[in-house]
Scaffold this motif. Structure first.
Motif, PDB file in Angstrom:
ATOM      1  N   GLY A  77      39.307  11.671 -23.193  1.00 37.55           N
ATOM      2  CA  GLY A  77      39.755  10.292 -23.183  1.00 37.55           C
ATOM      3  C   GLY A  77      40.472   9.940 -21.899  1.00 37.55           C
ATOM      4  N   ALA A  78      40.905   8.678 -21.812  1.00 38.68           N
ATOM      5  CA  ALA A  78      41.655   8.200 -20.653  1.00 38.68           C
ATOM      6  C   ALA A  78      43.096   8.666 -20.745  1.00 38.68           C
ATOM      7  CB  ALA A  78      41.595   6.679 -20.593  1.00 38.68           C
ATOM      8  N   VAL A  96      33.115   4.039  -7.946  1.00 37.48           N
ATOM      9  CA  VAL A  96      33.456   3.244  -9.123  1.00 37.48           C
ATOM     10  C   VAL A  96      34.979   3.203  -9.277  1.00 37.48           C
ATOM     11  CG1 VAL A  96      33.316   5.233 -10.687  1.00 37.48           C
ATOM     12  CG2 VAL A  96      33.029   2.919 -11.594  1.00 37.48           C
ATOM     13  N   GLU A  97      35.513   2.056  -9.661  1.00 40.21           N
ATOM     14  CA  GLU A  97      36.957   1.903  -9.806  1.00 40.21           C
ATOM     15  C   GLU A  97      37.486   2.849 -10.890  1.00 40.21           C
ATOM     16  OE1 GLU A  97      39.090   0.149  -8.139  1.00 40.21           O
ATOM     17  OE2 GLU A  97      37.672  -0.870  -6.816  1.00 40.21           O
ATOM     18  N   SER A  98      38.620   3.476 -10.620  1.00 41.04           N
ATOM     19  CA  SER A  98      39.185   4.417 -11.591  1.00 41.04           C
ATOM     20  C   SER A  98      39.583   3.714 -12.888  1.00 41.04           C
ATOM     21  CB  SER A  98      40.390   5.141 -10.990  1.00 41.04           C
ATOM     22  OG  SER A  98      41.378   4.225 -10.559  1.00 41.04           O
ATOM     23  N   ASP A  99      40.009   2.447 -12.806  1.00 40.83           N
ATOM     24  CA  ASP A  99      40.329   1.697 -14.018  1.00 40.83           C
ATOM     25  C   ASP A  99      39.095   1.539 -14.907  1.00 40.83           C
ATOM     26  OD1 ASP A  99      42.912   1.451 -13.188  1.00 40.83           O
ATOM     27  OD2 ASP A  99      42.750  -0.646 -12.564  1.00 40.83           O
ATOM     28  N   LEU A 100      37.966   1.252 -14.301  1.00 38.34           N
ATOM     29  CA  LEU A 100      36.730   1.110 -15.058  1.00 38.34           C
ATOM     30  C   LEU A 100      36.312   2.450 -15.651  1.00 38.34           C
ATOM     31  CD1 LEU A 100      34.304  -0.490 -16.030  1.00 38.34           C
ATOM     32  CD2 LEU A 100      33.236  -0.136 -13.796  1.00 38.34           C
ATOM     33  N   LEU A 101      36.481   3.522 -14.892  1.00 40.04           N
ATOM     34  CA  LEU A 101      36.122   4.845 -15.389  1.00 40.04           C
ATOM     35  C   LEU A 101      36.991   5.218 -16.585  1.00 40.04           C
ATOM     36  CD1 LEU A 101      34.093   7.060 -14.526  1.00 40.04           C
ATOM     37  CD2 LEU A 101      35.988   8.193 -13.357  1.00 40.04           C
ATOM     38  N   VAL A 141      40.328  11.687 -18.334  1.00 41.29           N
ATOM     39  CA  VAL A 141      39.941  10.862 -17.188  1.00 41.29           C
ATOM     40  C   VAL A 141      41.192  10.132 -16.732  1.00 41.29           C
ATOM     41  CG1 VAL A 141      38.538   8.942 -16.373  1.00 41.29           C
ATOM     42  CG2 VAL A 141      37.547  10.632 -17.924  1.00 41.29           C
ATOM     43  N   ARG A 142      41.784  10.633 -15.670  1.00 39.66           N
ATOM     44  CA  ARG A 142      43.000  10.048 -15.096  1.00 39.66           C
ATOM     45  C   ARG A 142      42.738   9.497 -13.700  1.00 39.66           C
ATOM     46  NH1 ARG A 142      48.748  13.252 -13.941  1.00 39.66           N
ATOM     47  NH2 ARG A 142      49.864  11.473 -13.050  1.00 39.66           N
ATOM     48  N   TYR A 143      41.861  10.171 -12.935  1.00 35.89           N
ATOM     49  CA  TYR A 143      41.581   9.795 -11.559  1.00 35.89           C
ATOM     50  C   TYR A 143      40.119   9.404 -11.404  1.00 35.89           C
ATOM     51  CZ  TYR A 143      46.011  12.226 -10.717  1.00 35.89           C
ATOM     52  OH  TYR A 143      47.320  12.617 -10.744  1.00 35.89           O
ATOM     53  N   GLY A 144      39.804   8.854 -10.236  1.00 36.49           N
ATOM     54  CA  GLY A 144      38.436   8.486  -9.932  1.00 36.49           C
ATOM     55  C   GLY A 144      37.575   9.701  -9.630  1.00 36.49           C
TER      56      GLY A 144
END
Length: 370
Positions: free
Chosen positions: A169-170, A349-354, A299-302
């Motif tokens: 998860g994020a 890809v933006e890390s926020d989107l990931l 998933v913390r970073y790009g």
């Protein structure tokens, strides 16, 4: 008659006006130069064709893993969890009976701890590794067995680590509401953060030093599809199965902790595909599922933003479960989605989107950066 006699006595070289000398050195060098130019022009095309084939194979392997999870769900009612007591097996080990290969069905004893199946710990499974991936150092269960190398274990270059890791998860930038690692501050109470951390064991708010890591696991998210003690089915994936990651490719980073100044502070880099967690407390303790998590990531970073500790290259570093997804494919990496598809995502890809793709039910696709 005399003319014929004269003609017969004339040397052949004189008789044949078509004869010519061999290649000159200049002509030979020109031919070699032309061949070299042709090879230089063709080699990138050949390499591109090979990489395209490897990328297709990698995509198919990841997709087969996701489809095996679908088969697991049909048989067991949930997606596979990761590192659960008492076996502490990885989700990869749990999926082998559902991959429609007869020789895999009984490969792993699902009721035994991975430490009791030592022969399998050193059995490579090529379909869990990207053909473009780099050779990686594997720690053969060193912490649990006390093998050569102390706490780092028996570290070697081996084809034992899966290149496709479960998505736990994020993860927000900070472990808790009030900041501070390892439980400092208050728990997150606002969405989407409230859904994030299952356990903050080893969770730290900043990256380790550039020389070596601090031995922390990185914490365990619980808003993804594959994490310890999970009981997830498709009804829990309200963000949409086609928009939620199940497995991601992590085949880009090779990590050498053997040069770290303090082996007791540095966890082994990677472990065999069988290992879900390396046990915290007793084997029957539910919290032991949240020990050092292997083969599943937050998933913390790009993409390719943070590697594990690497004292040689001095890359930006991070604890184990926060290592970035990434690959050796030019431009990006593969993601296996919960709907059974696999897609290639660009590196920028933006890390926020990931992170939004990593969470299954927070609905944060359009939320501010977190």
């Amino acid at each position: 008659m005399e003319c014929d006699e004269v003609r017969r006595n004339v040397p052949i070289a004189v008789q044949s006006p078509r004869s010519r000398p061999a290649f000159t050195l200049v002509e030979l060098l020109v031919v070699i130069a032309i061949i070299g130019i042709l090879v230089a022009l063709l080699l990138p095309a050949v390499q591109a064709a090979r990489e395209a084939a490897r990328r297709t194979q990698c995509n198919n392997q990841l997709r087969q893993l996701v489809l095996a999870a679908h088969n697991y769900l049909s048989a067991q009612g949930t997606l596979p969890s990761h590192g659960d007591v008492p076996s502490h097996l990885s989700s990869h080990a749990k999926l082998l009976p559902y991959m429609e290969e007869q020789n895999l069905i009984d490969l792993v004893d699902q009721d035994k701890h991975w430490r009791e199946q030592t022969a399998l710990l050193e059995l490579p499974l090529p379909f869990l590794r990207c053909p473009s991936g780099v050779p990686q150092l594997t720690a053969i269960n060193g912490r649990d067995f006390g093998l050569s190398g102390g706490s780092r274990g028996d570290i070697r270059v081996a084809e034992l680590t899966p290149h496709y890791v479960g998505n736990m998860g994020a993860r927000p930038a900070k472990c808790t509401q009030g900041g501070g690692g390892r439980g400092g501050g208050g728990a997150w109470t606002t969405d989407p953060y409230a859904t994030y951390m299952a356990k903050d064991i080893g969770c730290i708010d900043s990256a380790p030093s550039s020389s070596h890591g601090d031995g922390q696991s990185g914490g365990t998210a619980r808003n993804g599809a594959i994490y310890p003690r999970s009981k997830i089915d498709f009804g829990d994936i309200t963000d949409g199965s086609s928009k939620t990651i199940m497995y991601g490719e992590l085949s880009w980073a090779n990590v050498d902790v053997r040069q770290s100044p303090d082996e007791n502070l540095t966890p082994p880099p990677f472990e065999s595909w069988m290992v879900g967690s390396t046990t915290l407390g007793g084997l029957s303790d539910p919290n032991s599922a949240y020990g050092y998590i292997e083969n599943a990531k937050n998933v913390r970073y790009g993409i390719e933003e943070r590697a594990l500790v690497d004292p040689v290259d001095k890359r930006p570093l991070t604890p184990g479960t926060d290592a970035s997804l990434g690959s050796n494919h030019p431009g990006g990496t593969h993601l296996g989605m919960c709907d059974g598809s696999a897609q290639f995502v660009q590196k920028d890809v933006e890390s926020d989107l990931l992170r939004a793709m990593a969470s299954r039910a927070a609905g944060e696709t359009n939320s501010p950066a977190f």
